[in-house]
Design an enzyme around this catalytic site. Structure first.
Site, PDB file in Angstrom:
ATOM      1  N   CYS A   1      -1.879  -3.332  -3.827  1.00  0.00           N
ATOM      2  CA  CYS A   1      -2.452  -4.461  -3.075  1.00  0.00           C
ATOM      3  C   CYS A   1      -2.095  -5.808  -3.714  1.00  0.00           C
ATOM      4  CB  CYS A   1      -3.955  -4.324  -2.929  1.00  0.00           C
ATOM      5  SG  CYS A   1      -4.422  -2.814  -2.074  1.00  0.00           S
TER       6      CYS A   1
ATOM      7  N   PHE B   1      -7.504   2.128   7.275  1.00  0.00           N
ATOM      8  CA  PHE B   1      -7.862   2.420   5.879  1.00  0.00           C
ATOM      9  C   PHE B   1      -7.129   3.651   5.372  1.00  0.00           C
ATOM     10  CE2 PHE B   1     -10.678   5.033   8.432  1.00  0.00           C
ATOM     11  CZ  PHE B   1     -10.783   6.218   7.726  1.00  0.00           C
TER      12      PHE B   1
ATOM     13  N   THR C   1       0.851  -1.190   0.000  1.00  0.00           N
ATOM     14  CA  THR C   1       0.000   0.000   0.000  1.00  0.00           C
ATOM     15  C   THR C   1       0.885   1.238   0.000  1.00  0.00           C
ATOM     16  OG1 THR C   1      -1.733  -1.133   1.251  1.00  0.00           O
ATOM     17  CG2 THR C   1      -1.815   1.242   1.270  1.00  0.00           C
ATOM     18  N   TYR C   2       0.374   2.298  -0.590  1.00  0.00           N
ATOM     19  CA  TYR C   2       1.059   3.595  -0.576  1.00  0.00           C
ATOM     20  C   TYR C   2       0.269   4.568   0.298  1.00  0.00           C
ATOM     21  CZ  TYR C   2       1.792   8.422  -2.057  1.00  0.00           C
ATOM     22  OH  TYR C   2       1.994   9.785  -2.063  1.00  0.00           O
TER      23      TYR C   2
ATOM     24  N   GLY D   1      -6.237  -2.525   5.485  1.00  0.00           N
ATOM     25  CA  GLY D   1      -5.453  -3.630   6.027  1.00  0.00           C
ATOM     26  C   GLY D   1      -5.443  -3.495   7.536  1.00  0.00           C
TER      27      GLY D   1
END
Length: 234
Positions: free
Chosen positions: A191, A174, A93-94, A162
């Site tokens: 993802c 989130f 994730t970024y 996550g």
């Protein structure tokens, strides 16, 4: 059951510092629960909801594949970005400027003991918020998070999720793209799902910028409704 949730605005904060703070709150709740069991007490556990914006950072979940990060450590430095392997679920994730990151640190014993339901409620919170902007968002089967145009060639993700849970205590959460620089998503396979695009609320609305405080307020409203929680602003 304590349904009060203390909301803290952390502003712009380094990912690792925030992670450490989450762990501190997480462990405090676990310690109270452990003490309650051992001492046959009933001391209420606290619930927290952290809002934060991170400088550019890529994080990889415990079961994630490092190859989903498409740039080297040297290239990360040129983009003023960092990388962390973390203890949440999910893949890569970024996080970065223009994104609302929310970390609910809840004792689900105060609400309901069902992680699947917890994730669905977080998704529903985002779906209801986006509906207020006339955007039809939805779930994508087998892919946690919130998406637009699911089942079409134009499917794109607007919110990643996550979480980690232990003894019904949650952390992580989130990341909703509001005014995000989508170019940073080109440096990873979002993802771990190939061939799926990413979007941001301002792009969908055709605006240069959307009010982040306004979106945060709407998210909290729907969170309170879904979890039947009492929001306490700290």
């Amino acid at each position: 059951m304590n349904k009060k949730v203390a909301v803290q605005e952390l502003g712009v904060k380094d990912y690792k510092e925030t992670w450490d703070f989450q762990e501190e709150l997480f462990q405090e709740i676990l310690q109270i629960k452990s003490s309650n069991r051992k001492e046959h007490q009933n001391i209420p556990t606290q619930n927290h909801f952290l809002y934060v914006e991170h400088p550019h950072v890529y994080t990889l979940g415990k079961s994630g594949d490092f190859s989903n990060l498409l740039i080297s450590e040297e290239e990360l430095a040129t983009k003023n970005a960092t990388f962390y392997k973390v203890n949440r679920g999910g893949d890569i994730t970024y996080h970065g400027p223009g994104q609302i990151v929310g970390y609910p640190i809840l004792d689900l014993d105060n609400f309901f003991t069902d992680i699947h339901k917890y994730l669905r409620f977080l998704e529903e919170m985002v779906i209801r918020t986006l509906a207020e902007y006339d955007i039809k968002a939805e779930r994508s089967k087998g892919e946690t998070g919130v998406w637009l145009d699911v089942g079409t060639p134009f499917a794109r993700k607007i919110c990643a999720m996550g979480v980690r849970a232990s003894r019904w205590v949650t952390m992580h959460g989130f990341a909703l793209n509001v005014n995000a620089d989508l170019g940073y998503f080109d440096n990873m396979i979002p993802c771990g799902i190939k061939g799926k695009a990413v979007t941001s609320l301002n792009v969908e609305l055709g605006k240069a910028e959307v009010s982040i405080p306004e979106v945060k307020e709407k998210l909290l409203k729907h969170f309170a409704e879904l979890f039947e929680a009492e929001i306490i602003q700290e």
